[in-house]
Design a protein around this motif. Sequence first.
Motif, PDB file in Angstrom:
ATOM      1  N   UNK A  35       0.911  -1.119  -0.119  1.00 26.59           N
ATOM      2  CA  UNK A  35       0.057  -0.100   0.082  1.00 26.59           C
ATOM      3  C   UNK A  35       0.664   1.149  -0.020  1.00 26.59           C
ATOM      4  N   UNK A  41      -3.563  11.104   3.801  1.00 33.89           N
ATOM      5  CA  UNK A  41      -4.439  10.102   3.140  1.00 33.89           C
ATOM      6  C   UNK A  41      -4.420   8.870   3.710  1.00 33.89           C
ATOM      7  N   UNK A  42      -5.604   8.071   3.510  1.00 30.62           N
ATOM      8  CA  UNK A  42      -5.425   6.664   3.909  1.00 30.62           C
ATOM      9  C   UNK A  42      -4.734   6.016   3.071  1.00 30.62           C
ATOM     10  N   UNK A  43      -4.233   4.489   3.321  1.00 28.73           N
ATOM     11  CA  UNK A  43      -3.487   3.787   2.469  1.00 28.73           C
ATOM     12  C   UNK A  43      -4.090   3.466   1.064  1.00 28.73           C
ATOM     13  N   UNK A  45      -4.282   0.544  -2.104  1.00 25.79           N
ATOM     14  CA  UNK A  45      -3.781  -0.619  -2.570  1.00 25.79           C
ATOM     15  C   UNK A  45      -2.782  -0.621  -3.752  1.00 25.79           C
ATOM     16  N   UNK A  48      -1.268  -7.292  -4.481  1.00 27.06           N
ATOM     17  CA  UNK A  48      -1.356  -8.455  -3.699  1.00 27.06           C
ATOM     18  C   UNK A  48      -0.632  -9.560  -4.194  1.00 27.06           C
ATOM     19  N   UNK A 101     -10.356 -15.931   0.227  1.00 31.17           N
ATOM     20  CA  UNK A 101     -10.658 -14.523   0.514  1.00 31.17           C
ATOM     21  C   UNK A 101      -9.123 -14.278   1.411  1.00 31.17           C
ATOM     22  N   UNK A 102      -8.677 -12.872   1.510  1.00 32.78           N
ATOM     23  CA  UNK A 102      -7.590 -12.416   2.282  1.00 32.78           C
ATOM     24  C   UNK A 102      -7.992 -12.420   3.726  1.00 32.78           C
ATOM     25  N   UNK A 105      -5.211  -8.405   7.411  1.00 31.29           N
ATOM     26  CA  UNK A 105      -4.048  -8.001   7.119  1.00 31.29           C
ATOM     27  C   UNK A 105      -3.274  -7.363   8.156  1.00 31.29           C
ATOM     28  N   UNK A 107       0.193  -5.217   9.339  1.00 28.38           N
ATOM     29  CA  UNK A 107       1.030  -4.227   8.494  1.00 28.38           C
ATOM     30  C   UNK A 107       2.541  -4.098   9.335  1.00 28.38           C
TER      31      UNK A 107
ATOM     32  N   UNK B  34     -13.002  -3.377   9.125  1.00 29.49           N
ATOM     33  CA  UNK B  34     -11.838  -3.184   9.735  1.00 29.49           C
ATOM     34  C   UNK B  34     -11.611  -1.888  10.485  1.00 29.49           C
ATOM     35  N   UNK B  36      -7.936   0.135  12.143  1.00 28.55           N
ATOM     36  CA  UNK B  36      -6.710   0.291  12.375  1.00 28.55           C
ATOM     37  C   UNK B  36      -6.337   1.485  12.905  1.00 28.55           C
ATOM     38  N   UNK B  38      -3.057   4.247  13.703  1.00 29.88           N
ATOM     39  CA  UNK B  38      -1.655   4.607  13.533  1.00 29.88           C
ATOM     40  C   UNK B  38      -1.147   5.537  14.533  1.00 29.88           C
ATOM     41  N   UNK B  44       0.400   0.775  10.321  1.00 28.33           N
ATOM     42  CA  UNK B  44      -0.951   0.500  11.102  1.00 28.33           C
ATOM     43  C   UNK B  44      -1.181  -0.716  12.084  1.00 28.33           C
ATOM     44  N   UNK B  46      -3.748  -3.304  14.046  1.00 30.77           N
ATOM     45  CA  UNK B  46      -5.128  -3.845  13.800  1.00 30.77           C
ATOM     46  C   UNK B  46      -5.743  -3.598  15.154  1.00 30.77           C
ATOM     47  N   UNK B  49     -12.363  -6.622  13.953  1.00 31.21           N
ATOM     48  CA  UNK B  49     -12.994  -6.675  12.467  1.00 31.21           C
ATOM     49  C   UNK B  49     -14.224  -7.119  12.627  1.00 31.21           C
ATOM     50  N   UNK B  90      -7.998   4.648  11.020  1.00 35.62           N
ATOM     51  CA  UNK B  90      -8.590   4.134   9.899  1.00 35.62           C
ATOM     52  C   UNK B  90      -9.647   3.255   9.951  1.00 35.62           C
ATOM     53  N   UNK B  94     -13.225  -4.470   3.136  1.00 38.65           N
ATOM     54  CA  UNK B  94     -13.015  -5.584   2.054  1.00 38.65           C
ATOM     55  C   UNK B  94     -14.408  -6.003   1.571  1.00 38.65           C
ATOM     56  N   UNK B 101     -12.281  -8.832  -2.887  1.00 39.44           N
ATOM     57  CA  UNK B 101     -12.452  -9.601  -1.675  1.00 39.44           C
ATOM     58  C   UNK B 101     -10.999  -9.824  -0.984  1.00 39.44           C
ATOM     59  N   UNK B 102      -9.916  -8.962  -1.795  1.00 42.02           N
ATOM     60  CA  UNK B 102      -8.585  -9.092  -1.171  1.00 42.02           C
ATOM     61  C   UNK B 102      -7.745  -8.164  -0.905  1.00 42.02           C
ATOM     62  N   UNK B 103      -8.389  -6.606  -1.505  1.00 36.43           N
ATOM     63  CA  UNK B 103      -7.704  -5.464  -1.312  1.00 36.43           C
ATOM     64  C   UNK B 103      -8.618  -5.002  -0.246  1.00 36.43           C
ATOM     65  N   UNK B 104      -8.069  -4.032   0.656  1.00 43.07           N
ATOM     66  CA  UNK B 104      -8.754  -3.099   1.857  1.00 43.07           C
ATOM     67  C   UNK B 104      -8.660  -1.790   1.200  1.00 43.07           C
ATOM     68  N   UNK B 106      -9.469   1.910   2.334  1.00 42.78           N
ATOM     69  CA  UNK B 106      -9.339   2.719   3.581  1.00 42.78           C
ATOM     70  C   UNK B 106     -10.119   4.082   3.335  1.00 42.78           C
ATOM     71  N   UNK B 107     -10.614   4.497   4.633  1.00 39.92           N
ATOM     72  CA  UNK B 107     -11.006   6.019   4.887  1.00 39.92           C
ATOM     73  C   UNK B 107      -9.923   6.887   4.832  1.00 39.92           C
ATOM     74  N   UNK B 108     -10.054   8.098   4.911  1.00 40.50           N
ATOM     75  CA  UNK B 108      -9.078   9.114   4.776  1.00 40.50           C
ATOM     76  C   UNK B 108      -8.372   9.212   6.372  1.00 40.50           C
TER      77      UNK B 108
END
Lengths: 116, 116
Positions: A35, A41-43, A45, A48, A101-102, A105, A107, B34, B36, B38, B44, B46, B49, B90, B94, B101-104, B106-108
């Motif tokens: 990411x 800003x948020x991360x 993508x 993967x 599915x993932x 995650x 980090x 989810x 997170x 920071x 990030x 966790x 979830x 954050x 997903x 289904x595999x990428x998150x 994120x919000x700002x």
Amino acid sequence: DAGVTQSPTHLIKTRGQHVTLRCSPISGHKSVSWYQQVLGQGPQFIFQYYEKEERGRGNFPDRFSARQFPNYSSELNVNALLLGDSALYLCASSLVTSGGSTDTQYFGPGTRLTVL
Amino acid sequence: AQSVAQPEDQVNVAEGNPLTVKCTYSVSGNPYLFWYVQYPNRGLQFLLKYITGDNLVKGSYGFEAEFNKSQTSFHLKKPSALVSDSALYFCAVRGQFGAGSYQLTFGKGTKLSVIP
């Protein structure tokens, strides 16, 4: 257990150069995601990888590439660096569910890239 | 496309008071949600979830979140804020199918400041 590790911690490059960032996942995790987090800003993508295959790619130019090694570690490569590539690059690792599915995650601490 | 909105850039709360950090989402199919946290110059971490089941999810450090399907919200809460909770939070989503289904996503982010 060790968490996700990334190297280097900080990096300063000039425009047009190339950079390689490295990531080691949590032991047992076979999926690695990358990411980009721009300040404020948020991360976002980027990629993967799962079992050394690219599963998905975000909206990033072809200057960005990655690969995953047999030990599940990963490299992110960025060519022809631009000022706008300055960001925190985050690596995350995860298990993959039986349905493909993932899972959650986790980090790493990130690599702070500054492009001058 | 999936998306997350965190309507507040900053939330200020007095130590000992309850806190809420808001999040709404948009995704195809069932959401996987989810939270997170920071800390400055860190990756990030966790917190919790929601996958399925009970709408109230409990996570790390006394945080919990309430899933509301009709309002497409997943607000983060804590009954009694600590100064050490001050950080950037954050929300991420997903999807259930395909690329989502595999990428998150994120919000700002919302900056939480707990005032002593």
